[in-house]
Design a protein around this motif. Structure first.
Motif, PDB file in Angstrom:
ATOM      1  N   GLU A   1       0.817  -1.214   0.000  1.00 55.64           N
ATOM      2  CA  GLU A   1       0.000   0.000   0.000  1.00 55.64           C
ATOM      3  C   GLU A   1       0.853   1.267   0.000  1.00 55.64           C
ATOM      4  OE1 GLU A   1      -3.363   0.127  -0.259  1.00 55.64           O
ATOM      5  OE2 GLU A   1      -3.241  -2.055  -0.552  1.00 55.64           O
ATOM      6  N   ASP A   2       2.166   1.107  -0.107  1.00 57.44           N
ATOM      7  CA  ASP A   2       3.109   2.226  -0.157  1.00 57.44           C
ATOM      8  C   ASP A   2       3.179   2.994   1.164  1.00 57.44           C
ATOM      9  OD1 ASP A   2       5.087   3.409  -1.738  1.00 57.44           O
ATOM     10  OD2 ASP A   2       3.809   5.101  -2.278  1.00 57.44           O
ATOM     11  N   TYR A   3       2.972   2.305   2.285  1.00 53.84           N
ATOM     12  CA  TYR A   3       3.113   2.926   3.594  1.00 53.84           C
ATOM     13  C   TYR A   3       4.532   2.810   4.135  1.00 53.84           C
ATOM     14  CZ  TYR A   3      -2.003   2.640   3.530  1.00 53.84           C
ATOM     15  OH  TYR A   3      -3.329   2.749   3.185  1.00 53.84           O
ATOM     16  N   ILE A   4       5.276   1.801   3.683  1.00 54.73           N
ATOM     17  CA  ILE A   4       6.675   1.648   4.079  1.00 54.73           C
ATOM     18  C   ILE A   4       7.503   1.358   2.838  1.00 54.73           C
ATOM     19  CG2 ILE A   4       5.998   0.769   6.358  1.00 54.73           C
ATOM     20  CD1 ILE A   4       6.944  -2.006   5.469  1.00 54.73           C
ATOM     21  N   SER A   5       8.800   1.498   2.953  1.00 53.32           N
ATOM     22  CA  SER A   5       9.701   1.292   1.825  1.00 53.32           C
ATOM     23  C   SER A   5      10.073  -0.180   1.682  1.00 53.32           C
ATOM     24  CB  SER A   5      10.973   2.122   2.031  1.00 53.32           C
ATOM     25  OG  SER A   5      11.716   1.618   3.135  1.00 53.32           O
ATOM     26  N   ALA A   6      10.634  -0.524   0.525  1.00 52.76           N
ATOM     27  CA  ALA A   6      11.145  -1.883   0.307  1.00 52.76           C
ATOM     28  C   ALA A   6      12.258  -2.188   1.304  1.00 52.76           C
ATOM     29  CB  ALA A   6      11.656  -2.025  -1.118  1.00 52.76           C
ATOM     30  N   ARG A   7      13.048  -1.186   1.617  1.00 56.66           N
ATOM     31  CA  ARG A   7      14.102  -1.347   2.611  1.00 56.66           C
ATOM     32  C   ARG A   7      13.518  -1.685   3.979  1.00 56.66           C
ATOM     33  NH1 ARG A   7      18.156   3.647   4.122  1.00 56.66           N
ATOM     34  NH2 ARG A   7      19.203   2.690   5.905  1.00 56.66           N
ATOM     35  N   GLY A   8      12.424  -1.017   4.343  1.00 59.76           N
ATOM     36  CA  GLY A   8      11.772  -1.301   5.612  1.00 59.76           C
ATOM     37  C   GLY A   8      11.213  -2.706   5.660  1.00 59.76           C
ATOM     38  N   LEU A   9      10.613  -3.161   4.558  1.00 59.82           N
ATOM     39  CA  LEU A   9      10.077  -4.522   4.495  1.00 59.82           C
ATOM     40  C   LEU A   9      11.178  -5.550   4.676  1.00 59.82           C
ATOM     41  CD1 LEU A   9       7.922  -6.653   3.913  1.00 59.82           C
ATOM     42  CD2 LEU A   9       8.285  -6.245   1.456  1.00 59.82           C
ATOM     43  N   GLN A  10      12.298  -5.352   3.998  1.00 61.10           N
ATOM     44  CA  GLN A  10      13.405  -6.310   4.120  1.00 61.10           C
ATOM     45  C   GLN A  10      13.952  -6.335   5.544  1.00 61.10           C
ATOM     46  OE1 GLN A  10      14.244  -8.569   1.854  1.00 61.10           O
ATOM     47  NE2 GLN A  10      12.497  -7.713   0.716  1.00 61.10           N
ATOM     48  N   ALA A  11      13.976  -5.187   6.209  1.00 64.94           N
ATOM     49  CA  ALA A  11      14.468  -5.134   7.591  1.00 64.94           C
ATOM     50  C   ALA A  11      13.566  -5.956   8.517  1.00 64.94           C
ATOM     51  CB  ALA A  11      14.543  -3.690   8.073  1.00 64.94           C
ATOM     52  N   VAL A  12      12.248  -5.871   8.307  1.00 64.27           N
ATOM     53  CA  VAL A  12      11.318  -6.653   9.118  1.00 64.27           C
ATOM     54  C   VAL A  12      11.533  -8.145   8.878  1.00 64.27           C
ATOM     55  CG1 VAL A  12       8.895  -7.178   9.565  1.00 64.27           C
ATOM     56  CG2 VAL A  12       9.605  -4.813   9.171  1.00 64.27           C
ATOM     57  N   LYS A  13      11.621  -8.545   7.612  1.00 68.05           N
ATOM     58  CA  LYS A  13      11.841  -9.963   7.294  1.00 68.05           C
ATOM     59  C   LYS A  13      13.141 -10.465   7.905  1.00 68.05           C
ATOM     60  CE  LYS A  13       9.252 -10.218   2.939  1.00 68.05           C
ATOM     61  NZ  LYS A  13       9.330 -10.463   1.481  1.00 68.05           N
ATOM     62  N   ARG A  14      14.182  -9.672   7.796  1.00 66.69           N
ATOM     63  CA  ARG A  14      15.491 -10.070   8.338  1.00 66.69           C
ATOM     64  C   ARG A  14      15.439 -10.241   9.853  1.00 66.69           C
ATOM     65  NH1 ARG A  14      18.006  -6.147   6.439  1.00 66.69           N
ATOM     66  NH2 ARG A  14      17.972  -4.810   8.286  1.00 66.69           N
ATOM     67  N   ASP A  15      14.800  -9.304  10.538  1.00 68.25           N
ATOM     68  CA  ASP A  15      14.760  -9.360  11.998  1.00 68.25           C
ATOM     69  C   ASP A  15      13.899 -10.518  12.499  1.00 68.25           C
ATOM     70  OD1 ASP A  15      16.403  -7.208  12.024  1.00 68.25           O
ATOM     71  OD2 ASP A  15      14.949  -5.773  12.808  1.00 68.25           O
ATOM     72  N   VAL A  16      12.780 -10.774  11.829  1.00 65.87           N
ATOM     73  CA  VAL A  16      11.921 -11.891  12.232  1.00 65.87           C
ATOM     74  C   VAL A  16      12.649 -13.218  12.025  1.00 65.87           C
ATOM     75  CG1 VAL A  16       9.805 -13.164  11.688  1.00 65.87           C
ATOM     76  CG2 VAL A  16       9.749 -10.673  11.876  1.00 65.87           C
ATOM     77  N   TYR A  17      13.303 -13.358  10.886  1.00 60.16           N
ATOM     78  CA  TYR A  17      14.045 -14.599  10.593  1.00 60.16           C
ATOM     79  C   TYR A  17      15.160 -14.798  11.614  1.00 60.16           C
ATOM     80  CZ  TYR A  17      17.001 -17.935   8.101  1.00 60.16           C
ATOM     81  OH  TYR A  17      17.763 -19.040   7.756  1.00 60.16           O
ATOM     82  N   LYS A  18      15.887 -13.731  11.921  1.00 59.97           N
ATOM     83  CA  LYS A  18      16.974 -13.816  12.883  1.00 59.97           C
ATOM     84  C   LYS A  18      16.449 -14.185  14.271  1.00 59.97           C
ATOM     85  CE  LYS A  18      20.672 -11.032  14.970  1.00 59.97           C
ATOM     86  NZ  LYS A  18      21.306  -9.691  15.018  1.00 59.97           N
ATOM     87  N   SER A  19      15.329 -13.598  14.643  1.00 59.31           N
ATOM     88  CA  SER A  19      14.750 -13.886  15.960  1.00 59.31           C
ATOM     89  C   SER A  19      14.357 -15.352  16.078  1.00 59.31           C
ATOM     90  CB  SER A  19      13.532 -12.986  16.194  1.00 59.31           C
ATOM     91  OG  SER A  19      12.929 -13.265  17.432  1.00 59.31           O
ATOM     92  N   TYR A  20      13.738 -15.892  15.033  1.00 58.63           N
ATOM     93  CA  TYR A  20      13.325 -17.298  15.064  1.00 58.63           C
ATOM     94  C   TYR A  20      14.542 -18.214  15.076  1.00 58.63           C
ATOM     95  CZ  TYR A  20       8.527 -15.843  14.082  1.00 58.63           C
ATOM     96  OH  TYR A  20       7.272 -15.273  14.163  1.00 58.63           O
ATOM     97  N   GLN A  21      15.594 -17.851  14.353  1.00 60.74           N
ATOM     98  CA  GLN A  21      16.817 -18.642  14.360  1.00 60.74           C
ATOM     99  C   GLN A  21      17.440 -18.696  15.749  1.00 60.74           C
ATOM    100  OE1 GLN A  21      19.474 -17.098  11.263  1.00 60.74           O
ATOM    101  NE2 GLN A  21      19.351 -19.099  10.271  1.00 60.74           N
ATOM    102  N   GLU A  22      17.535 -17.546  16.376  1.00 60.46           N
ATOM    103  CA  GLU A  22      18.144 -17.477  17.712  1.00 60.46           C
ATOM    104  C   GLU A  22      17.327 -18.238  18.743  1.00 60.46           C
ATOM    105  OE1 GLU A  22      18.418 -13.270  18.240  1.00 60.46           O
ATOM    106  OE2 GLU A  22      20.455 -13.169  17.428  1.00 60.46           O
ATOM    107  N   ALA A  23      15.999 -18.148  18.633  1.00 62.27           N
ATOM    108  CA  ALA A  23      15.136 -18.860  19.563  1.00 62.27           C
ATOM    109  C   ALA A  23      15.275 -20.374  19.377  1.00 62.27           C
ATOM    110  CB  ALA A  23      13.684 -18.433  19.362  1.00 62.27           C
ATOM    111  N   ALA A  24      15.414 -20.808  18.123  1.00 58.74           N
ATOM    112  CA  ALA A  24      15.534 -22.251  17.845  1.00 58.74           C
ATOM    113  C   ALA A  24      16.864 -22.812  18.324  1.00 58.74           C
ATOM    114  CB  ALA A  24      15.354 -22.510  16.348  1.00 58.74           C
ATOM    115  N   SER A  25      17.889 -21.954  18.357  1.00 60.73           N
ATOM    116  CA  SER A  25      19.237 -22.424  18.735  1.00 60.73           C
ATOM    117  C   SER A  25      19.407 -22.564  20.242  1.00 60.73           C
ATOM    118  CB  SER A  25      20.291 -21.462  18.198  1.00 60.73           C
ATOM    119  OG  SER A  25      20.199 -20.205  18.821  1.00 60.73           O
ATOM    120  N   GLU A  26      18.475 -22.046  21.021  1.00 60.52           N
ATOM    121  CA  GLU A  26      18.622 -22.117  22.479  1.00 60.52           C
ATOM    122  C   GLU A  26      18.300 -23.502  23.011  1.00 60.52           C
ATOM    123  OE1 GLU A  26      16.440 -19.094  24.516  1.00 60.52           O
ATOM    124  OE2 GLU A  26      18.034 -17.633  24.216  1.00 60.52           O
TER     125      GLU A  26
END
Length: 374
Positions: free
Chosen positions: A349-374
């Protein structure tokens, strides 16, 4: 031993945060003012705070350390709001004097007759407080006024939307906040990057106002500030909590949905030239309250993002019915299980940038990875 060290660290950090507001008087006691961040527009600004009368610190108490923090927490518990104090707020050439209410709170609604600079978003106002029998107190408060580039206002719930609270698990919430690793603190995965993206907008330069509302009382203001800082979530500028005002005649705090609706009405009136996004969760009354707002303010609400916090089929069906009811408006209600789904819709809907979307995807993926490694 490890568990004991963690709990010891938790107690020390929590005590230090709770004691922090008391440090400003250097142990002298007397009258003290605690202003909360203000907000407004080029037409008017709003500042809220509280004036206290508090005890002095004993000379035997050291200036630093756990003993000092504990003593300050005790002073905080027993301090009382000071009624009838004169509070004068000055911002540029604009000035207004108000009095504190019976609980020591003050509310400043200052019309702007002398224009504020438009090249800054954060303004610093001076506060002078006087009361009979007390030494005058001077302090300052930050006030956020959106820049001309702002094209949207975001109003978000906090409880079970930005952070997992679990109303019956407050102690566990605080433990996660002050002891666990960043990805296990109470913020939902990707929340920080999502709200940063919404703050910056599609241009990455928008500096949109983000206003947060909680069911909690003003007494937890410092803890929420610490939570936002630890999790890199835009402060945005202001936290709107509730003045519970519990008494024998009124033993329960005001209903949370009424508090939230009043805030939304106020913000839509203040920023009457800006469209709005509302963010909440499926566990409370957010979808119903937000849907009413859409009908009452045609064209103003562009999207409703609801974080799904349970798997109740009946609740999902009710939210789906609300979504169907809004089909003939230009507002879309999105029920999302995680921050990525919200970010994908916001980018489409053009409320956030492509850069912002990638940052969200990266942080969510990283969070799930770290949680799984514990």
């Amino acid at each position: 031993m490890k568990v004991l060290r963690q709990w010891s660290s938790f107690v020390k950090r929590l005590t230090h945060v709770m004691a922090k507001p008391m440090k400003r008087d250097f142990g002298r006691g007397g009258m003290m003012v605690h202003p909360y961040r203000g907000y407004g527009s080029q037409r008017e600004i709003f500042v809220m705070g509280r004036v206290f009368r508090q005890a002095a610190l004993g000379r035997a108490i050291p200036r630093r350390g756990m003993l000092r923090d504990t003593a300050d927490v005790a002073r905080r518990i027993f301090r009382r709001g000071l009624s009838g104090a004169a509070v004068e707020l000055t911002l540029g050439g604009n000035q207004l004097c108000v009095s504190t209410d019976r609980d020591g709170y003050f509310y400043v609604h200052l019309p702007i007759s002398h224009p504020l600079p438009i090249d800054v978003s954060w303004h610093v106002a001076d506060i002078r407080v006087q009361a009979e029998g007390q030494r005058p107190v001077h302090t300052q408060v930050e006030i956020y006024v959106p820049p001309p580039e702002a094209d949207l206002v975001v109003i978000s719930d906090i409880d079970d939307t930005v952070m997992f609270t679990g109303v019956a698990e407050k102690l566990k919430m605080l433990y996660r906040l002050f002891v666990r690793k960043p990805h296990r603190r109470t913020a939902f995965p990707g929340v920080a990057s999502l709200y940063q993206a919404l703050h910056r907008g599609a241009s990455d330069k928008a500096e949109r106002p983000i206003l947060y509302v909680s069911r909690g009382p003003w007494a937890i203001y410092e803890m929420l500030e610490a939570f936002f800082q630890l999790n890199r979530i835009p402060v945005g500028p202001i936290l709107f909590l509730r003045e519970w005002g519990i008494s024998w005649r009124h033993p329960w705090p005001r209903r949370a949905e009424a508090h939230k609706r009043d805030l939304i009405d106020h913000m839509l009136a203040l920023f009457d030239d800006l469209p709005c996004i509302l963010i909440g969760d499926s566990g409370q009354h957010d979808p119903e309250v937000y849907s009413e707002v859409v009908r009452d303010y045609p064209g103003r609400i562009k999207a409703i993002y609801i974080r799904r916090v349970d798997q109740d089929p009946a609740r999902e069906e009710a939210i789906q019915n609300l979504r169907n009811e809004l089909a003939d408006t230009d507002c879309q209600l999105v029920l999302a299980a995680d921050s990525v789904l919200i970010a994908e819709h916001a980018h489409a809907e053009d409320y956030i940038s492509a850069r912002g979307l990638q940052a969200v995807k990266r942080d969510v993926y990283k969070s799930y990875q770290e949680a799984a490694s514990e």
